[in-house]
Design an enzyme around this catalytic site. Structure first.
Site, PDB file in Angstrom:
ATOM      1  N   GLU A   1       6.874  17.114  -0.977  1.00 27.88           N
ATOM      2  CA  GLU A   1       6.690  18.140  -2.006  1.00 27.88           C
ATOM      3  C   GLU A   1       7.139  19.510  -1.541  1.00 27.88           C
ATOM      4  OE1 GLU A   1       3.674  19.268  -5.624  1.00 27.88           O
ATOM      5  OE2 GLU A   1       3.188  17.681  -4.210  1.00 27.88           O
TER       6      GLU A   1
ATOM      7  N   LYS B   1      -8.760  19.288 -14.199  1.00 26.77           N
ATOM      8  CA  LYS B   1      -8.254  18.484 -13.086  1.00 26.77           C
ATOM      9  C   LYS B   1      -8.768  19.060 -11.781  1.00 26.77           C
ATOM     10  CE  LYS B   1      -4.027  17.487 -10.468  1.00 26.77           C
ATOM     11  NZ  LYS B   1      -2.575  17.699 -10.330  1.00 26.77           N
TER      12      LYS B   1
END
Length: 424
Positions: free
Chosen positions: A228, A183
């Site tokens: 976040e 990723k």
């Protein structure tokens, strides 16, 4: 050198001696953001609680691979030498610093201790004054201000056009398919151009109002509303909210519920999320006696997008401060990739722009080491050389199943909070 080790003599900026006093104030009904003066404002607000500050009682500017350790050593010295009278006694009262750290070692980072802080928590409002050792400043009379609207804002491509960025995503997918990495998170920027100097208090107020469940922040010209939470440390409890996997909302409730269900079943998004959760859990494990890592994520609904989210929690096993924990976590898979070192190299090779403090830790910490550090997302950086311009940022996690056009659409959705906040 470990994150908790002190610096060697002569390797850090000497910390000044400060006198600090926190006092409760009554009858303050205005929102915290309303107290910010025109320039130099610092902010950390969620659901109406948090802190705003102004002035500079002490500041550390730092860069390099040792920047987190240098910042912690400076803060440790500052708190050890400070004379503090704290009549409130909650996390965030007394001596507090605001901070923002660059994504890479070479990006500028800073800790700022304001001269005045207005804090609010659980219905209690207080004022903290911070001054040099020779004097104790009187608490100011709190004033409210009305910022100027930004005006008609135009937007221009940043380092790359949307089409060019989609091509970079296609390159990244090819690398992942070839087995170079699992990723990578790729970011892009957009330039906002105003006819007038941008009063940062205008977008800050709008962000805090439109995204109350996010952490709205302002540190040295970097402003935003991030969903976040990188890490919170409070009285021995460590928590982190991990977001990875995103879908844009349509505004139709029934359709959005169906989209949320599809997001929760998406193998591509679940894979991306798993990498992010694993990286956070692995980084926090050495600092926790016990941990709770959810097996499956929930869907976090925000006004513009929905995310797969997991709340990781643990009981502190050592004296690592909130900043020390943030340093252990940065960069997580949620904003860099997996494996981290490979993903960071790929970002440096193909992303094509300096991130600065975008996607780095941003937050606050008190003298006890408690505090909150989030990831600087959904944000913009004021241009220090041109007050009519800002760089806005967004990114997307790229895995083997990523579609370049869909990832571009995701970044456009993530740019909406800042674009809307700057508008009339």
């Amino acid at each position: 050198m470990s994150l908790s080790d002190p610096l060697q003599p002569g390797s850090a900026v000497p910390a000044p001696q400060l006198v600090v006093r926190s006092q409760r104030v009554e009858g303050v009904a205005a929102a915290l953001m309303d107290h910010l003066p025109e320039t130099g404002g610092l902010a950390w607000v969620r659901r109406g609680d948090g802190h705003v500050g102004w002035g500079v009682a002490a500041r550390l500017d730092v860069a390099g691979s040792n920047r987190f350790a240098e910042a912690q050593a400076w803060w440790k010295e500052l708190t050890a030498n400070a004379v503090v009278r704290d009549e409130i006694g909650v996390p965030g009262s007394g001596l507090v610093c605001f901070g923002s750290f660059g994504f890479t070692d070479t990006d500028a980072s800073e800790l700022v201790v304001p001269e005045v802080i207005v804090g609010r928590r659980g219905g209690i409002t207080w004022v903290t004054t911070i001054s040099g050792a020779s004097s104790l400043a009187a608490p100011p009379e709190l004033t409210t201000y009305e910022p100027e609207p930004v005006g008609a804002v135009a937007f221009a491509d940043g380092a790359r056009s949307g089409t060019a960025w989609s091509g970079i995503v296609a390159d990244a997918v090819k690398r992942i398919t070839n087995g170079e990495l699992d990723k990578v998170v790729l970011a892009r920027d957009l330039i906002a151009i105003s006819p007038n100097p941008i009063d940062l208090r205008w977008p800050l107020r709008r962000l805090a109002s439109a995204y109350p469940n996010c952490w709205t922040f302002s540190v040295d010209g970097l402003i935003g509303a991030t969903p976040e939470l990188l890490v919170r440390r409070e009285k021995g409890l460590i928590t982190s909210r991990v977001l990875a996997g995103t879908i844009r909302r349509t505004g139709d409730d029934a359709h959005d519920l169906a989209l949320a269900a599809s997001l929760a079943r998406s193998s591509k998004d679940l894979e991306e999320h798993e990498y992010a959760v694993r990286s956070v859990a692995d980084a926090l494990k050495p600092h926790c006696k016990s941990m709770n890592v959810p097996e499956t994520p929930f869907v976090l609904h925000l006004p513009n997008v929905m995310h797969l989210a997991s709340d990781v929690a643990g009981v502190a096993a050592n004296g690592a401060s909130a900043l020390g924990l943030a340093a252990a976590l940065h960069p997580s898979a949620a904003i860099c990739g997996t494996p981290t070192d490979v993903a960071r190299d790929v970002i440096g090779e193909i992303e094509g722009m300096p991130r600065g403090r975008f996607s780095g830790p941003v937050g606050w910490m008190d003298a006890a080491g408690d505090g909150e550090w989030c990831i600087a997302l959904r944000c913009g950086q004021a241009d220090p050389d041109d007050p009519t311009r800002m760089r806005l940022f967004a990114g997307a996690g790229i895995v083997a199943g990523s579609d370049p056009e869909a990832e571009l659409a995701e970044t456009n959705a993530k740019l909406v909070p800042m674009r809307d906040a700057l508008g009339d």
